[in-house]
Design an enzyme around this catalytic site. Structure first.
Site, PDB file in Angstrom:
ATOM      1  N   LEU A 286       0.826  -1.212   0.000  1.00  0.00           N
ATOM      2  CA  LEU A 286       0.000   0.000   0.000  1.00  0.00           C
ATOM      3  C   LEU A 286       0.860   1.261   0.000  1.00  0.00           C
ATOM      4  CD1 LEU A 286      -2.532  -1.000   2.829  1.00  0.00           C
ATOM      5  CD2 LEU A 286      -3.072  -0.752   0.385  1.00  0.00           C
TER       6      LEU A 286
ATOM      7  N   ALA B 186       2.524   4.306   1.486  1.00  0.00           N
ATOM      8  CA  ALA B 186       3.043   4.538   2.853  1.00  0.00           C
ATOM      9  C   ALA B 186       3.359   3.255   3.618  1.00  0.00           C
ATOM     10  CB  ALA B 186       2.100   5.415   3.673  1.00  0.00           C
TER      11      ALA B 186
ATOM     12  N   SER C 205       9.376   2.757  -0.662  1.00  0.00           N
ATOM     13  CA  SER C 205      10.450   3.691  -1.044  1.00  0.00           C
ATOM     14  C   SER C 205      11.491   3.798   0.067  1.00  0.00           C
ATOM     15  CB  SER C 205       9.867   5.079  -1.325  1.00  0.00           C
ATOM     16  OG  SER C 205       9.060   5.036  -2.470  1.00  0.00           O
TER      17      SER C 205
ATOM     18  N   SER D  46       2.032  -1.483  -7.271  1.00  0.00           N
ATOM     19  CA  SER D  46       1.741  -2.665  -8.105  1.00  0.00           C
ATOM     20  C   SER D  46       0.659  -3.536  -7.458  1.00  0.00           C
ATOM     21  CB  SER D  46       3.012  -3.469  -8.418  1.00  0.00           C
ATOM     22  OG  SER D  46       3.877  -3.612  -7.323  1.00  0.00           O
TER      23      SER D  46
HETATM   24  N1  ATP Z   1       9.704  -0.091   9.513  1.00  0.00           N
HETATM   25  C1  ATP Z   1       9.456   0.819   8.572  1.00  0.00           C
HETATM   26  N2  ATP Z   1       9.783   0.551   7.291  1.00  0.00           N
HETATM   27  C2  ATP Z   1       9.522   1.470   6.340  1.00  0.00           C
HETATM   28  N3  ATP Z   1       8.938   2.664   6.557  1.00  0.00           N
HETATM   29  C3  ATP Z   1       8.590   2.980   7.821  1.00  0.00           C
HETATM   30  C4  ATP Z   1       8.840   2.064   8.875  1.00  0.00           C
HETATM   31  N4  ATP Z   1       8.391   2.628  10.016  1.00  0.00           N
HETATM   32  C5  ATP Z   1       7.909   3.836   9.688  1.00  0.00           C
HETATM   33  N5  ATP Z   1       8.031   4.064   8.377  1.00  0.00           N
HETATM   34  C6  ATP Z   1       7.593   5.320   7.731  1.00  0.00           C
HETATM   35  O1  ATP Z   1       6.517   5.007   6.855  1.00  0.00           O
HETATM   36  C7  ATP Z   1       6.540   5.898   5.740  1.00  0.00           C
HETATM   37  C8  ATP Z   1       6.605   5.063   4.472  1.00  0.00           C
HETATM   38  O2  ATP Z   1       6.625   5.926   3.361  1.00  0.00           O
HETATM   39  P1  ATP Z   1       7.180   5.489   1.937  1.00  0.00           P
HETATM   40  O3  ATP Z   1       7.254   6.728   1.145  1.00  0.00           O
HETATM   41  O4  ATP Z   1       8.399   4.665   2.101  1.00  0.00           O
HETATM   42  O5  ATP Z   1       5.987   4.552   1.451  1.00  0.00           O
HETATM   43  P2  ATP Z   1       5.715   3.936   0.002  1.00  0.00           P
HETATM   44  O6  ATP Z   1       5.304   2.530   0.254  1.00  0.00           O
HETATM   45  O7  ATP Z   1       6.852   4.187  -0.887  1.00  0.00           O
HETATM   46  O8  ATP Z   1       4.430   4.769  -0.463  1.00  0.00           O
HETATM   47  P3  ATP Z   1       3.995   5.240  -1.938  1.00  0.00           P
HETATM   48  O9  ATP Z   1       3.359   4.046  -2.594  1.00  0.00           O
HETATM   49  O10 ATP Z   1       3.001   6.336  -1.696  1.00  0.00           O
HETATM   50  O11 ATP Z   1       5.200   5.731  -2.671  1.00  0.00           O
HETATM   51  C9  ATP Z   1       7.768   6.787   5.884  1.00  0.00           C
HETATM   52  O12 ATP Z   1       7.366   8.014   6.459  1.00  0.00           O
HETATM   53  C10 ATP Z   1       8.643   5.974   6.848  1.00  0.00           C
HETATM   54  O13 ATP Z   1       9.495   6.798   7.601  1.00  0.00           O
HETATM   55 MG    MG Z   2       7.090   5.292  -2.642  1.00  0.00          MG
END
Ligand code: ATP
Ligand code: MG
Length: 203
Positions: A34, A36, A40, A107
């Site tokens: 999902l 967040a 990334s 995805s």
């Molecule tokens: N264990 C963890 N692993 C990864 N991210 C974490 C964790 N704990 C907290 N976070 C926080 O969760 C958020 C994840 O955001 P991120 O941009 O990486 O999500 P994403 O899956 O890439 O979302 P999107 O699909 O919108 O690009 C960040 O703010 C990160 O600091």
């Molecule tokens: Mg991302």
């Protein structure tokens, strides 16, 4: 228009020979989850770690690719499928060139991810699917880009998890519960897997 009269031109090296010369194995690490969920964040920490080990790794990330290569695509089901198809082809090219391609895209559809996997399987390139997993309540709370807020207010249409489906992987190579492990622990889980499979050198 679909191209015809095209022929694959083979290079001087096979992939195996190139890998031997460059002393590195190419593969694709495919994050799904999902918005967040941490794709990334993990992809970027992993890329940094691998490069600091002198292993060529390169991240293909959602929004970045939509700024360029895929700027003609929207977020409806067909556009999402085409988005993922192109990413898979590009990741495969990176992996074929002996690098570690790291993709970070929601995805959301199993069929799209399976197509990406098939593309790699057919070329005999390892494909490692990583499920960045956190409950909807947690990702809504994180909401680093304020997207869930907008989606719930109806300002963004077809938002995964709110108004568009997310199909979780049934058998990912790696499952990381990002609400339970830290980013560093998540990266360690991936490095341990890569070492165990001998995709990267032991310490
Ligand atoms: N264990 C963890 N692993 C990864 N991210 C974490 C964790 N704990 C907290 N976070 C926080 O969760 C958020 C994840 O955001 P991120 O941009 O990486 O999500 P994403 O899956 O890439 O979302 P999107 O699909 O919108 O690009 C960040 O703010 C990160 O600091
Ligand atoms: Mg991302």
């Amino acid at each position: 228009m679909v191209a015809t009269n095209i022929t694959w031109h083979h290079g001087a090296f096979t992939r195996e020979e190139r890998q031997k010369e460059l002393n590195q194995k190419g593969l694709t690490i495919w994050f799904t989850g999902l918005s967040a969920s941490g794709k990334s964040t993990l992809a970027s920490a992993l890329e940094q770690h691998l490069v600091s080990l002198k292993i060529a790794a390169y991240r293909l990330d959602g929004d970045n690719i939509r700024f360029g290569l895929n700027k003609d695509l929207g977020f409806g089901p067909e556009a999402r499928t085409e988005n993922i198809r192109r990413i898979a082809e590009v990741a495969k090219l990176f992996a074929d060139s002996t690098q570690i391609a790291i993709t970070a895209f929601i995805s959301p559809y199993i069929s799209d991810r399976d197509a990406a996997r098939k593309l790699h399987d057919e070329a005999n390139i390892p494909f490692i699917e990583i499920f960045a997993d956190a409950p909807l309540s947690v990702v809504e709370e994180r909401d680093p880009k304020g997207l869930y807020k907008k989606a719930k207010a109806g300002e963004i249409k077809e938002f995964t998890g709110i108004s568009a489906p997310y199909e979780a992987p049934l058998k990912p190579e790696i499952h990381i519960q990002t609400d339970k492990v830290s980013v560093e622990e998540g990266v360690q889980i991936i490095l341990d897997y890569l070492r165990e499979k001998e995709y990267i050198p032991q310490l």
